[in-house]
Design a protein around this motif. Structure first.
Motif, PDB file in Angstrom:
ATOM      1  N   PHE A   1      45.937  23.113  47.728  1.00 28.37           N
ATOM      2  CA  PHE A   1      45.317  24.246  47.042  1.00 28.37           C
ATOM      3  C   PHE A   1      46.099  24.611  45.778  1.00 28.37           C
ATOM      4  O   PHE A   1      45.536  24.708  44.682  1.00 28.37           O
ATOM      5  CB  PHE A   1      45.271  25.442  48.002  1.00 28.37           C
ATOM      6  CG  PHE A   1      44.803  26.721  47.382  1.00 28.37           C
ATOM      7  CD1 PHE A   1      43.458  26.933  47.109  1.00 28.37           C
ATOM      8  CD2 PHE A   1      45.707  27.722  47.062  1.00 28.37           C
ATOM      9  CE1 PHE A   1      43.028  28.111  46.536  1.00 28.37           C
ATOM     10  CE2 PHE A   1      45.283  28.908  46.495  1.00 28.37           C
ATOM     11  CZ  PHE A   1      43.940  29.100  46.224  1.00 28.37           C
TER      12      PHE A   1
ATOM     13  N   ILE B   1      45.482  24.236  41.406  1.00 27.74           N
ATOM     14  CA  ILE B   1      45.703  25.277  40.389  1.00 27.74           C
ATOM     15  C   ILE B   1      46.720  24.789  39.349  1.00 27.74           C
ATOM     16  O   ILE B   1      46.531  24.953  38.148  1.00 27.74           O
ATOM     17  CB  ILE B   1      46.200  26.576  41.048  1.00 27.74           C
ATOM     18  CG1 ILE B   1      45.172  27.060  42.071  1.00 27.74           C
ATOM     19  CG2 ILE B   1      46.432  27.658  39.995  1.00 27.74           C
ATOM     20  CD1 ILE B   1      45.588  28.316  42.789  1.00 27.74           C
TER      21      ILE B   1
ATOM     22  N   LEU C   1      50.946  33.039  38.656  1.00 28.14           N
ATOM     23  CA  LEU C   1      49.746  33.226  39.470  1.00 28.14           C
ATOM     24  C   LEU C   1      49.938  32.664  40.879  1.00 28.14           C
ATOM     25  O   LEU C   1      49.666  33.333  41.881  1.00 28.14           O
ATOM     26  CB  LEU C   1      48.580  32.529  38.767  1.00 28.14           C
ATOM     27  CG  LEU C   1      47.265  32.628  39.482  1.00 28.14           C
ATOM     28  CD1 LEU C   1      46.732  34.026  39.337  1.00 28.14           C
ATOM     29  CD2 LEU C   1      46.302  31.620  38.903  1.00 28.14           C
TER      30      LEU C   1
ATOM     31  N   LEU D   1      50.059  34.672  44.625  1.00 28.33           N
ATOM     32  CA  LEU D   1      49.232  34.324  45.782  1.00 28.33           C
ATOM     33  C   LEU D   1      50.096  33.946  46.982  1.00 28.33           C
ATOM     34  O   LEU D   1      49.821  34.349  48.113  1.00 28.33           O
ATOM     35  CB  LEU D   1      48.284  33.177  45.422  1.00 28.33           C
ATOM     36  CG  LEU D   1      47.224  33.509  44.371  1.00 28.33           C
ATOM     37  CD1 LEU D   1      46.434  32.273  43.992  1.00 28.33           C
ATOM     38  CD2 LEU D   1      46.281  34.591  44.895  1.00 28.33           C
TER      39      LEU D   1
ATOM     40  N   PHE E   1      33.491  23.321  44.530  1.00 26.34           N
ATOM     41  CA  PHE E   1      34.699  23.628  45.276  1.00 26.34           C
ATOM     42  C   PHE E   1      35.861  23.908  44.341  1.00 26.34           C
ATOM     43  O   PHE E   1      36.430  24.987  44.335  1.00 26.34           O
ATOM     44  CB  PHE E   1      35.070  22.415  46.132  1.00 26.34           C
ATOM     45  CG  PHE E   1      35.141  22.735  47.572  1.00 26.34           C
ATOM     46  CD1 PHE E   1      36.253  23.362  48.081  1.00 26.34           C
ATOM     47  CD2 PHE E   1      34.102  22.412  48.412  1.00 26.34           C
ATOM     48  CE1 PHE E   1      36.324  23.657  49.416  1.00 26.34           C
ATOM     49  CE2 PHE E   1      34.165  22.705  49.742  1.00 26.34           C
ATOM     50  CZ  PHE E   1      35.279  23.329  50.248  1.00 26.34           C
TER      51      PHE E   1
ATOM     52  N   PHE F   1      37.660  27.416  43.326  1.00 25.02           N
ATOM     53  CA  PHE F   1      39.063  27.685  43.635  1.00 25.02           C
ATOM     54  C   PHE F   1      39.818  28.091  42.386  1.00 25.02           C
ATOM     55  O   PHE F   1      40.601  29.024  42.399  1.00 25.02           O
ATOM     56  CB  PHE F   1      39.733  26.465  44.269  1.00 25.02           C
ATOM     57  CG  PHE F   1      39.643  26.468  45.759  1.00 25.02           C
ATOM     58  CD1 PHE F   1      39.967  27.613  46.470  1.00 25.02           C
ATOM     59  CD2 PHE F   1      39.238  25.345  46.453  1.00 25.02           C
ATOM     60  CE1 PHE F   1      39.885  27.626  47.847  1.00 25.02           C
ATOM     61  CE2 PHE F   1      39.143  25.353  47.828  1.00 25.02           C
ATOM     62  CZ  PHE F   1      39.468  26.493  48.518  1.00 25.02           C
ATOM     63  N   THR F   2      39.556  27.380  41.271  1.00 33.43           N
ATOM     64  CA  THR F   2      40.312  27.738  40.073  1.00 33.43           C
ATOM     65  C   THR F   2      39.824  29.070  39.516  1.00 33.43           C
ATOM     66  O   THR F   2      40.628  29.886  39.085  1.00 33.43           O
ATOM     67  CB  THR F   2      40.277  26.626  38.996  1.00 33.43           C
ATOM     68  OG1 THR F   2      39.056  25.919  39.145  1.00 33.43           O
ATOM     69  CG2 THR F   2      41.429  25.687  39.141  1.00 33.43           C
TER      70      THR F   2
ATOM     71  N   ALA G   1      41.187  31.692  41.639  1.00 30.78           N
ATOM     72  CA  ALA G   1      42.627  31.829  41.473  1.00 30.78           C
ATOM     73  C   ALA G   1      42.950  32.636  40.227  1.00 30.78           C
ATOM     74  O   ALA G   1      43.941  33.335  40.170  1.00 30.78           O
ATOM     75  CB  ALA G   1      43.273  30.453  41.375  1.00 30.78           C
ATOM     76  N   VAL G   2      42.076  32.533  39.223  1.00 24.83           N
ATOM     77  CA  VAL G   2      42.344  33.234  37.972  1.00 24.83           C
ATOM     78  C   VAL G   2      41.873  34.684  38.081  1.00 24.83           C
ATOM     79  O   VAL G   2      41.972  35.457  37.149  1.00 24.83           O
ATOM     80  CB  VAL G   2      41.681  32.493  36.791  1.00 24.83           C
ATOM     81  CG1 VAL G   2      42.100  33.081  35.456  1.00 24.83           C
ATOM     82  CG2 VAL G   2      42.089  31.033  36.801  1.00 24.83           C
TER      83      VAL G   2
END
Lengths: 313, 261
Positions: free
Chosen positions: A189, A193, A234, A238, B250, B254-255, B258-259
């Motif tokens: 995950f 990112i 970031l 998380l 997907f 997720f990105t 995440a932002v």
């Protein structure tokens, strides 16, 4: 003249953007369209949140009609609660370990995969990401079997090398095993990112660095890391938040054991509420946890914002 | 680059190992390598696999449809209507992300029973919609913002009302956003454990994750690991299949998610 005209135009634009078309009608229509979201927000978030603060000021047994106010007893008692203090230090320790491992490993894998768009890298990315797709409780249950001495392969493999780790039997091994499971479940995950952060770095910066004779290590240290700061911050937010509210992974893998050595803050809160039946004390703990997280998040959001303004995005 | 190849092979093995173990184990029974014995034992476990599947599907359907409904209109409002209080509302919705679920579950446990939604799958679904609200609304606001305003104006001139416009003109343009919202609502509600654990206290209402944890916490002596492996496959399979079918959504989700900070 031209400058004056531009100024006037600018002012017109700024007046317009400051006073947009906010008639009574559009306000009404806007709230109308947002109404379903507002209902969900009110009924299942804002009211419970307020309720949580209310409960935390009362002596509130799970069953029973009377809820006399006893503020600030529930809050004062927290510092005397040995289980809470122990779980706080355990949770911080766990968070520090998992943060270090996840950040390094996901950045490392992202760097390895990023170079070249070969077929092999695509397959590797899919493999690393696959555990992310399953639920956290499913992953924890999988490891419960995987580490089991009789049915799982891990003990068998380690025995071949003359080792016999007691995966969930000692406090240190229980923590290690849980960290292993979380690393397996979450590395992909954060890798994704990190990859999106790496892809945002312009190629020509690397090219000019290599023309200037910068070594790989100093390119990483002086170009990649600074330009990745907002992505790293970031991921840090998380992971830290996830660590501080850890529950499922320990509840399923270790059940807080052995000897209450792996009890997290959230686990203490739930035990206070649903085993001790002291909703008031549990709510007070959860309010403290919430405040700590809000402060942590605000501090870090500032960090991200600052970095964003420095970014050339 | 010998080192890198060796490292990649080791990492790939470590990541795939547990998955392969559970897959092989789920279909093995005694000496037979491909058998459905483990799965069929789940059919009679507790209230029976079909009950747990039905419960989970109910939560999933309500959560997915609810999230789509709520975020479609809210996303439109935030992207297209300049209304008083919109900023405050948007920040309030995003602030859901900051609050740990544990802080909400204690009051929700009491509050939901006052709403007659205690120990109920519908109550659980509403809480799931609330968890998904920041992601869903953020996603749909961005989707609507990416659609050129000219499209709205042209539709306005043709005499389209707002509702008609959303469903006839804008819906196709924002459908990738809707798919992402639906996908993540599915994953969250299909896999949710803590919320279900706290809010549901009746065995006949349990969802798949609760069934699986009950399987290892069973009071009847040893754990049935064969059945557990089969259960893990059942629980993971839809997510893995969706991953391969909707891979694009997907990673995008997720990105974007995440932002969200």
């Amino acid at each position: 003249m031209a400058i004056a005209q531009k100024e006037i135009l600018k002012r017109k634009v700024s007046i317009r953007s400051k006073r947009p078309n906010r008639g009574f009608r559009s306000t009404w229509v806007g709230w109308g369209f947002a109404a379903p979201a507002v209902v969900v927000l009110l009924l299942f978030f804002i009211i419970p949140l307020g309720y949580s603060i209310l409960i935390s000021t009362k002596d509130w047994p799970l069953l029973g009609p009377d809820h006399p106010t006893n503020f600030p007893d529930n809050y004062v008692k927290i510092s005397d609660n040995e289980l809470f203090i122990n779980s706080l230090s355990f949770t911080v320790k766990y968070t520090a370990i998992i943060t270090t491992i996840l950040l390094t490993l996901s950045l490392g894998l992202a760097l390895l995969i990023q170079e070249g768009k070969s077929r092999r890298n695509g397959i590797l990315r899919t493999i690393y990401f696959l555990p992310v797709v399953t639920g956290l409780s499913t992953a924890a249950l999988l490891f419960l079997g995987f580490l089991n001495p009789t049915v799982g392969p891990m003990t068998f493999i380690f025995n071949k090398f003359g080792m016999n780790p007691d995966w969930l039997g000692t406090p240190n091994m229980a923590l290690t095993s849980t960290v292993m499971m979380m690393t397996w479940r979450f590395t992909g995950f954060y890798m994704v990112i990190m990859l999106s952060g790496l892809q945002a770095i312009p190629r020509d910066i690397y090219e000019s660095a290599s023309v200037d004779g910068s070594s790989r290590l100093s390119t990483f240290r002086f170009i990649t890391i600074p330009l990745m700061r907002s992505t790293l911050a970031l991921c840090l937010i998380l992971i830290l938040t996830g660590g501080m509210v850890a529950f499922e992974q320990f509840y399923i893998l270790t059940a807080g054991g052995p000897d209450n050595s792996t009890v997290t803050i959230v686990m203490t809160i739930f035990r206070q509420a649903f085993s001790q039946f002291e909703m008031g004390a549990a709510a007070a703990m959860s309010v403290v946890l919430l405040l700590a997280l809000v402060v942590m998040n605000i501090l870090q959001l500032r960090l991200v914002r600052k970095d964003d303004s420095g970014d050339s995005r | 680059m010998r080192f890198r190849t060796a490292f990649s092979i080791i990492m790939a093995t470590l990541f795939l190992g547990p998955i392969l173990w559970v897959l092989l184990g789920a279909f093995r029974y005694g000496e037979v390598n491909i058998s459905f014995q483990n799965f069929s034992r789940l059919l009679t476990y507790g209230e029976g696999l079909t009950t747990y599947l039905k419960n989970t599907l109910l939560v999933v359907v309500v959560t997915v449809l609810g999230s789509l409904f709520v975020s479609l209109f809210a996303g439109y409002a935030f992207a297209r209507i300049n209304f008083r209080g919109s900023k405050v509302l948007f920040i309030a919705i995003l602030s859901i992300l900051m609050v740990p679920h544990a802080s909400l579950l204690i009051p929700l446990f009491i509050w939901l029973s006052k709403l007659h939604l205690g120990n109920s799958l519908i109550g659980l679904s509403f809480v799931m919609i609330m968890y998904q609200l920041p992601f869903s609304v953020f996603m749909m606001r961005n989707s609507f913002e990416a659609v050129p305003k000219e499209l709205d104006e042209a539709a306005m001139i043709d005499g389209c009302g707002r509702l008609k416009m959303i469903f006839l003109v804008l819906l196709p343009a924002v459908s990738p956003g809707l798919i992402t919202v639906g996908l993540f609502a599915f994953l969250a509600s299909w896999n949710e454990f803590i919320t279900a654990l706290i809010l549901l206290n009746d065995g006949s209402k349990f969802t798949i994750p609760l069934m699986l944890v009950n399987l290892v916490r069973g009071d009847f002596g040893s754990i049935d690991f064969g059945a557990l492996q089969a259960g893990i496959v059942i629980s993971a399979a839809p997510c893995v299949i969706l991953f391969f079918v909707l891979q694009k959504y997907f990673v995008g989700g997720f990105t974007a998610g995440a932002v969200k900070g």
